[in-house]
Design a protein around this motif. Sequence first.
Motif, PDB file in Angstrom:
ATOM      1  N   SER A   1       0.819  -1.208   0.000  1.00  0.00           N
ATOM      2  CA  SER A   1       0.000   0.000   0.000  1.00  0.00           C
ATOM      3  C   SER A   1       0.850   1.255   0.000  1.00  0.00           C
ATOM      4  N   GLY A   2       2.179   1.107   0.026  1.00  0.00           N
ATOM      5  CA  GLY A   2       3.069   2.260   0.044  1.00  0.00           C
ATOM      6  C   GLY A   2       3.231   2.865  -1.332  1.00  0.00           C
ATOM      7  N   THR A   3       4.306   3.610  -1.520  1.00  0.00           N
ATOM      8  CA  THR A   3       4.532   4.319  -2.779  1.00  0.00           C
ATOM      9  C   THR A   3       5.574   3.615  -3.647  1.00  0.00           C
ATOM     10  N   ARG A   4       5.797   2.353  -3.397  1.00  0.00           N
ATOM     11  CA  ARG A   4       6.795   1.612  -4.174  1.00  0.00           C
ATOM     12  C   ARG A   4       6.317   1.468  -5.620  1.00  0.00           C
ATOM     13  N   ARG A   5       7.067   2.055  -6.548  1.00  0.00           N
ATOM     14  CA  ARG A   5       6.642   2.062  -7.944  1.00  0.00           C
ATOM     15  C   ARG A   5       6.991   0.752  -8.648  1.00  0.00           C
ATOM     16  N   ILE A   6       6.265   0.494  -9.704  1.00  0.00           N
ATOM     17  CA  ILE A   6       6.513  -0.707 -10.490  1.00  0.00           C
ATOM     18  C   ILE A   6       7.786  -0.526 -11.303  1.00  0.00           C
TER      19      ILE A   6
END
Length: 720
Positions: free
Chosen positions: A103-108
């Motif tokens: 649910s964090g901001t870790r991008r693909i």
Amino acid sequence: MTSPAPTLLGEPDGLPEGLPEGTIWPGPDTLVLMNREVASDVDPARLSRFADMRWDLNPGIFEAHARSQSLNFETIPEPLRLATKFYVWQLINHPQARTMRRSGTRRIALHTIEILFYGSVQPVMKWFAAQGITEFCQATDELLWEYLDALDADGVTITKRYRRITEVRRLWVHRSILPFYLRLPEAPPWDGEDTKDLLERTRTDRENRTKRISEHTMQPLLRWAIRFLEDFSDDILAAWEEYQVLLARRPEHMRGKRRLRKPGDLQADVAAYLDGLRSRGESLPGTRRHDGTVDVAWRHIASVLNCANSFQFTSSGRMIMESGLPVSGDINLDCPVTAELDGLPWHPRITFAQAPRLARLLSTACFVIVSYLSGARVGEVLNLRRGCVSYDKDTGLWLLQGLYFKGAEDEDGNKIPEGTVREDPWVVIEIVSRAVETLERLHKSHLLFPNRLMPIKRTPGKEPKRRGEARSDRHIAEDMVMFTAWVNERCQHLGRKDHIPTDPGGPIAASRFRRTLAWFIRRKPRGLIAASIQYGHAHTQMLQGYAGSYEAGFLDEYAFEDWLFRMEGIAEDERRLLAGEHVSGPAADAYRYRVQAASREFAGRVLTSERQARDLLGNPLLQIHHGEGMTCVLNPPVAACQLRGSADDPMVTPDTDDCRPNCQCLVRTDRDIEINKERAAELAEIVDDPLAPPIRHARERHELNRLRAIIEHHQRGAQE
């Protein structure tokens, strides 16, 4: 490098309705990789723009072994093409675009976006377009339920269903960074139900499906790889060096660089060359035409003599034609073949044409050794650099240092595209160091496994599609096929029995090495890798050294094999207990309890990840370890042996080769007693030998009495 200014929130023209705060809206000339790190040597003029139909992702891919990656929007139906481009552009560039697992901001990662694009985005958009959808906001809840039915009606596999359902959820999750017309309905798709509940089935691809390479295939593959390194490498390196010298001296490469000869020097050189051939009983080098006729290899002779190719039309050329020497159908190199196989030269004279292939085979052999015996991931091995191996005198360990990409993240949880240097290097055995040293002699590249062993000149303005200089996964797979074919052809020619059989699990993929090594270490600890090197040695180095950190990933592979091994052992133990097998020793009651309880709790369980196996191994019910003539029901605080690992580590195991007779963890089954009976019989022969040395006689008699007491105690308990 700057990107053409995109359209920003608050500008009067060009903005779609409902563009959220913080969302940048791209214009036709906006860079596709506007908010991604790009390699510093990339020509900005070659970067893809939003209006392009194909987006090149390679400038943002830093793994040297990665294949060429791009997104072709011509595969998306025209009514949804522009909408899909806007959505995918946000996945690439928006700071709040994220994966579905967190649910964090870790991008693909870019590589993952490409996989999703062709594997799930494309089919979802095709189905939407077939229903007349031109904007994502038109996809109602009812339509999404129809999409589920369509997946079932079309017979889509369970794995693809999971992925395509996840893609719809991904589109919904990102509605907060998209304008109104690109948003799915506000309510979660399918009332927020889990996919496994919607499909009433569990996806199979989450089970570990990596097949180990069979013992009958892996052992000869490794033996031949080590044979190349230890026996053949000097001959191959010498031939490869001579090949490169001759290639560099070819007439077309020496224009303007050749030294001027004095009159008569070339004739003298030709005479010396011909005398050398005669003294060795050799023919002139030649090339064979398609019709079977043979011509003198003038260009090769010109390389040897370091002269122009036109010399064949001079008096020096006539000397060769009038020498009376026969012309061979091959171009033999001067370097001798010194290594032997079964008392004979391992290879006939190496020819000019064979040298590059043998050099590639040697590189492949070194890859097998480094990749298999390090337990590193394929991409990590292919990105290794010169000087990556060192020896720690304080610990006596060989250390392999490199980059890791999987799990390499910045402080915001985003992937670091160029990878990160491992804090803890891999711990390897010495033969891996020798393989690295050989690779460093084989070529001049900064990478151990370059795409080409000899660099080629690149034409300005014609950059290759794939930027990485390392061997790719596909090329490594082809190398494995070529290596196996060469070995099997040689074995057939020499009548040898140690060929490399076809693996029942399919092609020998490098990605299968980690699982295979874990299997061998767990199942065949005394199996020979080469000479006196055992898998047990690799176990000690890799699991007890720096590579024992969980960051390395290999422990998860080992844990999975350990889990399978222990569950097989538990099943066999329970079967024998039910059949009346007797157990004795201080931990007999604990043994019975653990076998029965473990069978009830774990039988039939399916693991969805290797790390789950590692976590489960810490359960005391699974701490049953069979040794030679003894069984350990491990309880670390009271164990008398030297434990492998710390007592609070789920991977801790007893050293069954160092079992102490007074240990409270000991149990002996009927199977153990049979082994002890065989030992006792062997010792009885030694004790009865009057010629045995007194010291040995006393020592063996003491051990014999101890074994007889164990056997008697066990049998007496079985009769009660």
